[in-house]
Design an enzyme around this catalytic site. Structure first.
Site, PDB file in Angstrom:
ATOM      1  N   ARG A 279       0.809  -1.217   0.000  1.00 28.61           N
ATOM      2  CA  ARG A 279       0.000   0.000   0.000  1.00 28.61           C
ATOM      3  C   ARG A 279       0.853   1.284   0.000  1.00 28.61           C
ATOM      4  NH1 ARG A 279      -5.054  -0.137   2.325  1.00 28.61           N
ATOM      5  NH2 ARG A 279      -4.371  -1.942   3.520  1.00 28.61           N
ATOM      6  N   ARG A 316     -13.241  -1.801  -1.300  1.00 28.17           N
ATOM      7  CA  ARG A 316     -12.708  -1.577   0.049  1.00 28.17           C
ATOM      8  C   ARG A 316     -13.709  -0.937   1.006  1.00 28.17           C
ATOM      9  NH1 ARG A 316      -8.902   1.135   1.340  1.00 28.17           N
ATOM     10  NH2 ARG A 316      -8.075  -0.294   2.894  1.00 28.17           N
ATOM     11  N   CYS A 347     -25.881  -3.100  -7.950  1.00 28.86           N
ATOM     12  CA  CYS A 347     -27.187  -3.387  -7.352  1.00 28.86           C
ATOM     13  C   CYS A 347     -27.075  -3.821  -5.901  1.00 28.86           C
ATOM     14  CB  CYS A 347     -27.893  -4.446  -8.178  1.00 28.86           C
ATOM     15  SG  CYS A 347     -28.165  -3.870  -9.845  1.00 28.86           S
ATOM     16  N   TYR A 376      -4.875  -2.105  -3.783  1.00 27.44           N
ATOM     17  CA  TYR A 376      -6.031  -2.946  -3.455  1.00 27.44           C
ATOM     18  C   TYR A 376      -7.330  -2.435  -4.064  1.00 27.44           C
ATOM     19  CZ  TYR A 376      -2.622  -4.690  -0.089  1.00 27.44           C
ATOM     20  OH  TYR A 376      -1.482  -5.195   0.489  1.00 27.44           O
TER      21      TYR A 376
HETATM   22  N1  LLP Z   1       3.434  -9.050   3.242  1.00 31.20           N
HETATM   23  C1  LLP Z   1       2.448  -9.927   3.522  1.00 31.20           C
HETATM   24  C2  LLP Z   1       2.816 -11.275   3.943  1.00 31.20           C
HETATM   25  C3  LLP Z   1       1.105  -9.550   3.405  1.00 31.20           C
HETATM   26  O1  LLP Z   1       0.156 -10.437   3.688  1.00 31.20           O
HETATM   27  C4  LLP Z   1       0.785  -8.232   2.990  1.00 31.20           C
HETATM   28  C5  LLP Z   1      -0.608  -7.809   2.865  1.00 31.20           C
HETATM   29  C6  LLP Z   1       1.830  -7.345   2.695  1.00 31.20           C
HETATM   30  C7  LLP Z   1       3.145  -7.786   2.844  1.00 31.20           C
HETATM   31  C8  LLP Z   1       1.599  -5.934   2.229  1.00 31.20           C
HETATM   32  O2  LLP Z   1       0.934  -5.152   3.167  1.00 31.20           O
HETATM   33  P1  LLP Z   1       0.748  -3.581   2.912  1.00 31.20           P
HETATM   34  O3  LLP Z   1       2.124  -2.927   2.951  1.00 31.20           O
HETATM   35  O4  LLP Z   1       0.111  -3.395   1.605  1.00 31.20           O
HETATM   36  O5  LLP Z   1      -0.106  -3.149   4.040  1.00 31.20           O
HETATM   37  N2  LLP Z   1      -6.990  -5.951   0.975  1.00 31.20           N
HETATM   38  C9  LLP Z   1      -6.680  -5.219   2.193  1.00 31.20           C
HETATM   39  C10 LLP Z   1      -5.235  -5.354   2.571  1.00 31.20           C
HETATM   40  C11 LLP Z   1      -4.820  -6.798   2.771  1.00 31.20           C
HETATM   41  C12 LLP Z   1      -3.359  -6.935   2.980  1.00 31.20           C
HETATM   42  C13 LLP Z   1      -2.962  -8.362   2.947  1.00 31.20           C
HETATM   43  N3  LLP Z   1      -1.572  -8.583   3.117  1.00 31.20           N
HETATM   44  C14 LLP Z   1      -7.062  -3.760   1.996  1.00 31.20           C
HETATM   45  O6  LLP Z   1      -7.519  -3.402   0.924  1.00 31.20           O
HETATM   46  O7  LLP Z   1      -6.940  -2.964   2.916  1.00 31.20           O
END
Ligand code: LLP
Length: 418
Positions: A279, A316, A347, A376
């Site tokens: 992110r 989201r 819908c 995401y």
């Molecule tokens: N490493 C692992 C093992 C992970 O499971 C994830 C995210 C990341 C790194 C990266 O995390 P970030 O830096 O993006 O926070 N769909 C959800 C977020 C799910 C994240 C899952 N794992 C949303 O839209 O908020």
């Protein structure tokens, strides 16, 4: 408002990103449209690379491709020297197609299908991030069959609660992810019995959209203790640093984050540090353009603006109560004077993009822009109501390049059998 770094208002009073007028982009490519700013994306990659190289030189950044995985985006990220965290055969396939260095690929997943393990071994990926003992056995057997060595890191469940949405918390005790700490000795005994599997270190991931460094410091301490106890060579901290969707959300800067982590490790270990931000690399680089359609007022209740997109291109809000801000690209200089609920065309009553947005008076045809949609959104988009997924364009120096073309009706039915 967290817009891409190149955002400005041009002479026409239109919002511009990467030197491209968003009203023109909407006209040229249609809406909804995902727009990604190359400069913001490169800046974030460099910010991570530089901050960690300075604070703790033996470090590597692997972009969490689940946040946004396309060939073009992966090419750009690889060109900045980052590796990749992949969590499926599909992500692996995509980043390999983009020319990623297999040695810098970290393969995650809590139930990796045997076929994907074979694909990853055949590609010669850097590390399997092993989540449980069953999977360890599967990797050992596959490696033996192929006659190759598999380097693994074990994902532990650190039992750390981060203050973020329940669905994106991953480090608490009650979790499907990772080896519980009290089962680690038995897991490591199983690793010792393997002939083809070599353990390089420990990994954890405590959650996502975390706005505080404290849980990361706690996590680093725990992984450091394990590293010293078992004499391993690598520490994987996962991802999780949040971004500022709203002004009141104030994440640490990457420099502050790097300093806090390095503060725990420096002088205590020489282990290689691996981070997997998703992110915080792509989130702010992206915006989504919609055309305002119906503007509906329920007197005494509220005003609605209905866009031509919604929960299928950005699930989201309906999934996590996620919050976003909006601006009107064609009225970028106008003062906000009304409050609107910004909703989608799908819908479901829950198809809400923003519960309450302050905007200039909206008229049908306005180009409404939601910010911070780089992470995401595209990667979680669906074809609900059989609506084709939007195109994704990358903008830079006044040029827009299609990174993902818009789906057609033919794309929607291409796998249907009669
Ligand atoms: N490493 C692992 C093992 C992970 O499971 C994830 C995210 C990341 C790194 C990266 O995390 P970030 O830096 O993006 O926070 N769909 C959800 C977020 C799910 C994240 C899952 N794992 C949303 O839209 O908020």
């Amino acid at each position: 408002m967290s817009l891409p770094v190149t955002a400005k208002t041009n002479k026409k009073g239109h919002l511009e990103i990467g030197g491209c007028d968003l009203v023109e982009l909407a006209r040229e490519f249609g809406t909804p449209l995902y727009v990604l700013d190359e400069k913001t994306l490169r800046d974030r990659c460099r910010d991570y690379g530089d901050s960690f190289k300075q604070a703790y030189p033996n470090s590597e950044i692997a972009f969490a491709s689940k946040a946004l995985c396309t060939i073009g985006v992966s090419k750009l990220i690889a060109s900045e020297g980052l590796g990749f965290d992949v969590s499926s055969g599909g992500e692996l396939y995509t980043v390999l197609k983009a020319g990623a260095d297999p040695k810098k690929i970290y393969f995650h997943g809590n139930n990796k299908p045997p076929r994907e393990i074979d694909e990853a071994l055949a590609a010669g990926i850097g590390r399997f991030m092993v989540d449980n003992e069953q999977e360890l056995g599967q990797i050992e057997r596959a490696a033996e069959k192929m006659g190759v060595r598999a380097n693994i890191m074990v994902r532990v469940n650190p039992g750390i609660e981060a203050h973020t949405h329940e669905f994106v918390q991953t480090g608490r005790i009650d979790s499907k992810f990772g080896v519980p700490l009290d089962q680690l000795d038995s897991f490591l005994a199983a690793v010792k019995k393997c002939k083809m599997v070599h353990l390089t270190g420990f990994h954890a991931h405590i959650g996502s959209q975390i706005l505080d460094v404290k849980p990361f410091v706690e996590e680093t301490r725990l992984l450091l203790d394990l590293t010293l106890k078992y004499g391993t060579a690598e520490i994987g901290l996962g991802g999780g640093i949040g971004i500022s969707y709203l002004p009141e959300q104030k994440p640490p800067t990457i420099r502050e984050f790097a300093a806090a982590i390095a503060g725990v490790l420096r002088g205590k270990t020489e282990a290689k540090l691996i981070l997997e931000p998703g992110r915080s690399i792509v989130g702010q680089a992206g915006v989504t353009l919609y055309t305002a359609g119906v503007v509906k007022e329920i007197p005494g209740v509220r005003k609605y603006v209905i866009t031509d997109g919604g929960m299928a291109d950005n699930p989201r809000p309906i999934l996590y109560d996620a919050v976003y801000e909006a601006v009107l690209a064609n009225k970028a200089k106008a003062e906000a004077e009304e409050k609107y609920r910004v909703v989608g065309r799908f819908c479901e009553s829950g198809d809400i993009l923003i519960k309450e947005a302050s905007l200039p008076r909206v008229t049908p045809g306005d180009i409404l822009v939601t910010t911070c949609t780089g992470a995401y959104n595209y990667s979680m988009a669906s074809n609900y109501n059989r609506v084709p997924r939007p195109a994704l364009v990358m903008v830079h120096n006044g040029r827009a390049a299609v990174v993902v073309r818009r789906e057609s009706y033919a794309d929607l039915v291409k796998n249907d059998a009669d």
